[in-house]
Design an enzyme around this catalytic site. Sequence first.
Site, PDB file in Angstrom:
ATOM      1  N   HIS A  96       0.843  -1.197   0.000  1.00 36.53           N
ATOM      2  CA  HIS A  96       0.000   0.000   0.000  1.00 36.53           C
ATOM      3  C   HIS A  96       0.878   1.246   0.000  1.00 36.53           C
ATOM      4  O   HIS A  96       1.942   1.278   0.617  1.00 36.53           O
ATOM      5  CB  HIS A  96      -0.926  -0.007   1.215  1.00 36.53           C
ATOM      6  CG  HIS A  96      -2.017   1.020   1.134  1.00 36.53           C
ATOM      7  ND1 HIS A  96      -1.804   2.349   1.426  1.00 36.53           N
ATOM      8  CD2 HIS A  96      -3.329   0.911   0.771  1.00 36.53           C
ATOM      9  CE1 HIS A  96      -2.936   3.016   1.253  1.00 36.53           C
ATOM     10  NE2 HIS A  96      -3.874   2.164   0.859  1.00 36.53           N
ATOM     11  N   GLU A  99      -3.903   1.751  -7.169  1.00 35.30           N
ATOM     12  CA  GLU A  99      -4.320   2.892  -6.350  1.00 35.30           C
ATOM     13  C   GLU A  99      -3.498   4.116  -6.743  1.00 35.30           C
ATOM     14  O   GLU A  99      -2.372   4.278  -6.275  1.00 35.30           O
ATOM     15  CB  GLU A  99      -4.171   2.574  -4.863  1.00 35.30           C
ATOM     16  CG  GLU A  99      -2.900   1.799  -4.491  1.00 35.30           C
ATOM     17  CD  GLU A  99      -2.522   1.962  -3.032  1.00 35.30           C
ATOM     18  OE1 GLU A  99      -3.403   2.225  -2.217  1.00 35.30           O
ATOM     19  OE2 GLU A  99      -1.320   1.842  -2.735  1.00 35.30           O
TER      20      GLU A  99
END
Length: 264
Positions: A106, A179
Amino acid sequence: MSGSTITPWVVGNWKMNPMRANANQLIEEFKQLLQQNQIADENCHVGVAPVSIALTTVQAQLQDAARTVYTVAQDVSRVAGTGAYTGEVSAELLKDSQINFVLVGHSERRDIFGDNVEILKAKLQNALNAGMTVIYCVGESLEQREQGQAEQVVLQQICDIAPVVTAEQWQNQVVIAYEPIWAIGTGKTASPQDAQAMHAKIREGLCQLTSAGSNIAILYGGSVKAENAVELAACPDINGALVGGASLNAASFYQIVQAFAQSK
């Protein structure tokens, strides 16, 4: 090459939220929505990623949900097994607690905590070798996008991990989450057209890396909300969503799940 036949995933990443009482309420409200408006397991994989100290509590709460809801770890140690590694939680320890899914890569782990390529490869390899399914996150910064480097950056992030992933693991244990860093928690979202274009490039890159490329789910993460979920879900190479803030509201999260479950 479209991934439109892939069962979609919707995973709520709670990040460092919420407090225990609010987490309990959130899970109970989500379970009520699932009970009232059931979504078949085969139409959408659903997961929630709470803070590490809540993993087993949330998992126990979800046992009596009207459908399967996976419990997902937000991170995993780069060190395998057990030992004198204060503060670390290994893939083997997660598996021992029946936690079978984990986020790796992430952008907040990369940017705030310094998870570089070598660290991420170690985390990924340990999780895969322990039998976990990994949701591996990739994405570009606003500066990289404005300089026309977005595709190059994202595809390189995927190529970086290829040496530690076997053909069988690509097929059975890897999910990719795109993302765009500039859209995370900002309220900005890549347009469905831009998101689909990047997902198509990722699909192309995966197909060059592995024969399983057309079967790997590619999720979109970047201010996904109930209001934009239907449009995103309609894109052929967007196979689900990694949801941040909206997953802290049971009704919003349910609507996102519903949008993807009805889209494929």
